[in-house]
Scaffold this active site. Structure first.
Site, PDB file in Angstrom:
ATOM      1  N   GLU A 116      33.942  37.747  40.771  1.00  0.00           N
ATOM      2  CA  GLU A 116      34.606  38.900  40.144  1.00  0.00           C
ATOM      3  C   GLU A 116      35.905  38.476  39.455  1.00  0.00           C
ATOM      4  O   GLU A 116      36.248  38.977  38.385  1.00  0.00           O
ATOM      5  CB  GLU A 116      34.859  39.983  41.191  1.00  0.00           C
ATOM      6  CG  GLU A 116      33.566  40.709  41.591  1.00  0.00           C
ATOM      7  CD  GLU A 116      33.764  41.730  42.684  1.00  0.00           C
ATOM      8  OE1 GLU A 116      33.357  42.892  42.494  1.00  0.00           O
ATOM      9  OE2 GLU A 116      34.325  41.384  43.737  1.00  0.00           O
TER      10      GLU A 116
ATOM     11  N   GLU B  22      27.217  40.517  48.122  1.00  0.00           N
ATOM     12  CA  GLU B  22      27.763  41.551  49.000  1.00  0.00           C
ATOM     13  C   GLU B  22      26.692  42.403  49.680  1.00  0.00           C
ATOM     14  O   GLU B  22      26.898  42.867  50.806  1.00  0.00           O
ATOM     15  CB  GLU B  22      28.705  42.465  48.203  1.00  0.00           C
ATOM     16  CG  GLU B  22      30.049  41.849  47.877  1.00  0.00           C
ATOM     17  CD  GLU B  22      30.057  41.073  46.566  1.00  0.00           C
ATOM     18  OE1 GLU B  22      31.147  40.790  46.058  1.00  0.00           O
ATOM     19  OE2 GLU B  22      28.958  40.750  46.057  1.00  0.00           O
TER      20      GLU B  22
END
Length: 707
Positions: free
Chosen positions: A108, A128
Site C-alpha cells: 500500500e 489481508e
C-alpha cells in the site's frame, strides 16, 4: 550528507533523496518507521539539489506490512495514512524500489509512490484476507486504479502475492530490473528528472476497467473453496466497488469496512491462529537460538506411503535421503509413487522437469539397515506396531552414531517405551507427520519421558527446514490430535451412528460447519484398518468402555477398509473418490446398535455438530490438564493445520471461548447426564468456569509464569 533514525536512513545521492527502511526482520511499518519516512520525505523536499526520492529497504524484503500487534493495541501517530499522504502529495517524484516481498501495508505504501520498480525475484500482494480483514490503507482504492477492478478483486480475494513480471504486465510496477536494485533505482529517478516526469499520484488515476457483476461472480467462484464459510470477501467486493467513487469517498468506504472486518469474530480467529502458529515452535527450556545441527543426509526406515512422502518432503528441502526397506517390492512401489508425485507437480506447473529429476535423484533406495550410519538424522516410518518399532529403533541405535536424532513417526504409541528400547533414549522422539507428509503443514513433535532438550531443538530445526508448523506434545496415547480425535470427536460420531444418524448425514453436517471433510470420509480416505491397528495397540495398555469404534472395527474385519478397497463406510465405484451411500453399512450399524440395546431415532444436524464439537473441546481440556499440550493455542494449531478444523473459527479451544465456557460446561453436563462415561466434564473447564476465565486467559497465565 546523511541523516538517519534507527530504522529509517536518509542520504542524498547525486540529486536523489534515498530513503532506506531498515527494521528487521521484515521491515514492519512500526511507529518509528512511519515517522522516519515522513521526516525523510520532508528533508528531501527541503533540499533544492534533490530532484527525486527513492524508497528502498534493507534486509530480505521491501516490507511485510504493519506490525500485527498494533491491530489490537491501536496504531500510534503518525498513522500509515499520514505516511501515504506525505509520499503521494510530494512535489518531487517518489519511486519505490521493491525486492523480496511487498505485502499488505508495504505494498500500500509502494502504491502511493508515483512510480514503482521491482527486482525480478520480487513478489507483491495484499494478503489481508488471510487474517479476516480487508486492506485498510487505500489498497482497495489504489490497486483498481493501477490494474483494473477485476484484476484487483482477484488479487485481494486470493491473498497470494504475484511475481514482479506479472505485476509489470498488469500495470502494478513500471519496470522489472535485474542486478543492483539500488543503482537501478537511482538511474530511474535521474531519468525521470531528465525527462521532466514529475509526480504521478495514484489517487488521481481512473479505474479502468471497472467491476461488473459477472466479474464479481466469477472471482468469488474461483476462490469459493478457500473462502468457504467466510464473510470477509463480501466486504472486499463492496470496497472495490467504491473505487469508482471520488477518491476521498472511496477511501471513507474502505475505512468503514476495514474497521468492521477488524472487529469481526472471523478476524479475531484468524489472527489468533496466525500468532499461535508463530509461537508454536517456542518451547520452554529450549533456547530460541539453539545450536544448529548440520542436516545434509537423512535416512528413513520404511518405504510405505508415509515413509515415501517424508522422503519427498526432505528432497524438496534439498536434502539427500536414503529410503530403507527390507522388501525390494516395497522399494519399487515407493519409487513409482515418488516419480508419480513429481510428475503430477510438473503437469500442474508447480515445478519444472529438471527440478523434479533432481529431487527424485536425491532419494536413494536401500535394502540395508546399515545405510543409516551415514545419516545426520534417522526417521523410523514402519506401520503402527509397538514391538516392530522397538526392534527397528534398537537395531538402528546400535549402528547409528550417538548424539544424532533418532525419530519415530508413530501416531499413537508411547515414545517413552519406544525410546527405552534403545541404549540412548534421550535422543529418541516422535516426528508425527500428517498425510500427505510432503504437503500437510503440521508436524507434531512428541517428547518422550527421556527426550533431551538437545534432541527437541534438532526436531524444531527439522520443522523449520521442511517449512512445517511444529507443535510439541507430551507422551500419551494419540498425543494431542489423535487423542482428541479417537477419544472425542470421531468416537462421538460413531456413537451418533449407533443412535440413528447415517454416515452421510454426519459428514454433511460437519462439512457445513466448516470441516474440510467429515469423520467417516476421513476414515475411508486414510483406511479404516489404520485406526483399528492403533486401537489394538491401545488395548494392550488401556481399556475403553463399549461402544468404542465398533462400527469402524467391524468394517475392518469385513475387509471394508475404505477407498483403497473400494468399500468402507461408503462405496467407491471404479476407483473414483466420490463417496456413495451403502445400504449394507446402514444395516450393519442397525445390527450393532440392536446388540447393545440402543434405541435408534432421528437426530437433528445441530445435535450432531454440537456433540462432536463439545466432545472435541472436552478432550482438548483434558489434554491441557494432563500436560500433553502446553497451550490451548497449540491445540488450535494442531486441529486447523492437521485435521481440517476451519481456520476462520480459530480452532476448537478458541471456538469454545467464543461460545462461552459456562455454556460449554452446561451442555457437556447435559450430555453426561444422558450418555455417561465419555462425557465426564474436564476438571479444567470446571475450574475455568468457576474462576470466570477461559482458555485464552489460561495461556496468558502460562506465558506470564514462564517469563
Amino acid at each position: 550528507m546523511s541523516n538517519s533514525s534507527n530504522v529509517v536512513g536518509f542520504e542524498e545521492v547525486g540529486g536523489v533523496g534515498l530513503i532506506r527502511l531498515d527494521n528487521p526482520p521484515v521491515n514492519a511499518l512500526s511507529r518509528d518507521v512511519r515517522k522516519g519516512i515522513i521526516d525523510a520525505v520532508g528533508t528531501a523536499i527541503n533540499r533544492p539539489r534533490i530532484k527525486g526520492i527513492l524508497i528502498l529497504s534493507g534486509g530480505n524484503m521491501f516490507s511485510a506490512g504493519a506490525d500485527l500487534k498494533e491491530f489490537d493495541t491501536g496504531f500510534a501517530e503518525p498513522s500509515l495514512q499520514e505516511v501515504q499522504a506525505a509520499v503521494e502529495m510530494s512535489p518531487l517524484p517518489v519511486v519505490a524500489a521493491v525486492h523480496g516481498l511487498a505485502l499488505g501495508g508495504g505494498l500500500e505504501v509502494a502504491m502511493t509512490c508515483h512510480y514503482r520498480i521491482a527486482d525480478k525475484g520480487a513478489r507483491l500482494g495484499l494478503p489481508e484476507i488471510n487474517l479476516g480483514i480487508i486492506p485498510g490503507a487505500g489498497g482497495t482504492q489504489r490497486l483498481p486504479r493501477l490494474i483494473g477492478g477485476r484484476a484487483a478483486l482477484e488479487m485481494i480475494l486470493s491473498g497470494a502475492p504475484i511475481s514482479a513480471t506479472e505485476a509489470k504486465e498488469k500495470g502494478l510496477v513500471d519496470e522489472v530490473v535485474e542486478g543492483d536494485l539500488r543503482e537501478a533505482g537511482l538511474i530511474f529517478c535521474k531519468r525521470l528528472a531528465q525527462e521532466g516526469m514529475g509526480p504521478r499520484p495514484t489517487r488521481r488515476l481512473v479505474v479502468t476497467p471497472g467491476l461488473s457483476e459477472t466479474d464479481i461472480t466469477e472471482a468469488l467462484q474461483t476462490n469459493a473453496r478457500a473462502l468457504k464459510g467466510r464473510t470477509t470477501q463480501s466486504m472486499v467486493v463492496e470496497a472495490i466497488k467504491a473505487s469508482t467513487l471520488p477518491f476521498a469517498e472511496g477511501l471513507a468506504v474502505e475505512a468503514a469496512l476495514a474497521e468492521q472486518s477488524l472487529v469481526s469474530r472471523e478476524s479475531h480467529a484468524l489472527r489468533h491462529i496466525f500468532f499461535a502458529e508463530r509461537d508454536s515452535g517456542k518451547v520452554v527450556g529450549v533456547p530460541a537460538q539453539a545450536v544448529q545441527t548440520e542436516i545434509k543426509q537423512v535416512a528413513i526406515v520404511g518405504a510405505g506411503t508415509m515413509g515415501s512422502a517424508i522422503a519427498i518432503a526432505f528432497a524438496d528441502a534439498g536434502r539427500t535421503v536414503t529410503l530403507i526397506d527390507n522388501s525390494e517390492a516395497a522399494l519399487a512401489r515407493s519409487r513409482e509413487n515418488i516419480q508419480s508425485t513429481y510428475a503430477s507437480s510438473v503437469k500442474r506447473g508447480r515445478i519444472v522437469q529438471g527440478t523434479a529429476d533432481d529431487r527424485v535423484s536425491r532419494i536413494v533406495p536401500s535394502l540395508e539397515l546399515a545405510a543409516v550410519a551415514d545419516a545426520d538424522i534417522v526417521i523410523e516410518a514402519v506401520f503402527e506396531d509397538m514391538e516392530l518399532k522397538k526392534e527397528i529403533l534398537a537395531n538402528v541405535d546400535s549402528i547409528f552414531p550417538s548424539g544424532r536424532l533418532l525419530a519415530t513417526n508413530t501416531s499413537t504409541l508411547s515414545l517413552t517405551e519406544l525410546g527405552r528400547a534403545t541404549r540412548h533414549p534421550g535422543r529418541v522422539l516422535g516426528l508425527h507427520f500428517f498425510s500427505p507428509a510432503n504437503v500437510t503443514k503440521l508436524l507434531e513433535i512428541v517428547r518422550g519421558g527421556d527426550t533431551t532438550v538437545e534432541a527437541l531443538a534438532i526436531a524444531l530445526q527439522v520443522a523449520k527446514l521442511l517449512k512445517k508448523v511444529p507443535v510439541v506434545s507430551g507422551d500419551a496415547f494419540g498425543f494431542i490430535g489423535n487423542r482428541m480425535m479417537l477419544d472425542g470427536y470421531f468416537r462421538e460420531a460413531e456413537q451418533l451412528l449407533l443412535e440413528g444418524a447415517s454416515p452421510a448425514q454426519i459428514d454433511a453436517a460437519l462439512e457445513r460447519f466448516g470441516f474440510a471433510m467429515g469423520p467417516q470420509r476421513v476414515s475411508d480416505l486414510g483406511g479404516n484398518d489404520v485406526g483399528t491397528k492403533a486401537r489394538r495397540q491401545l488395548y494392550k495398555h488401556e481399556k475403553r468402555p463399549d461402544p468404542y469404534f465398533v462400527v469402524a472395527d467391524r468394517l475392518t474385519e469385513l475387509g471394508r477398509l475404505g477407498q483403497k478397497t473400494g468399500r468402507g463406510f461408503y462405496v467407491y465405484e471404479g476407483g473414483r473418490r466420490e463417496a456413495l451411500p451403502d445400504p449394507g453399512v446402514l444395516t450393519l450399524i442397525e445390527t450393532l446398535a440392536y446388540e447393545r440395546g440402543i434405541v435408534r431415532r432421528e437426530i437433528e444436524d445441530d445435535e450432531i455438530v454440537e456433540r462432536c464439537l463439545l466432545s472435541l473441546i472436552n478432550l482438548g481440556a483434558m489434554v491441557l490438564e494432563e500436560g500433553i499440550s502446553s497451550r490451548a493455542a497449540d491445540i488450535d494449531v494442531v486441529w486447523t493445520s492437521g485435521y481440517g478444523f476451519p481456520r476462520h473459527l480459530g480452532g476448537p479451544m478458541f471456538y469454545a471461548d467464543t461460545l462461552g465456557l459456562a455454556h460449554v460446561l452446561d451442555r457437556i453436563r447435559h450430555y453426561y447426564d444422558k450418555l455417561g462415561y465419555y462425557w465426564r466434564p474436564a476438571g479444567l473447564i470446571e475450574r475455568l468456569v468457576a474462576d470466570n476465565s477461559n482458555f485464552e486467559q489460561w495461556d496468558k497465565r502460562l506465558r506470564s509464569d514462564a517469563n
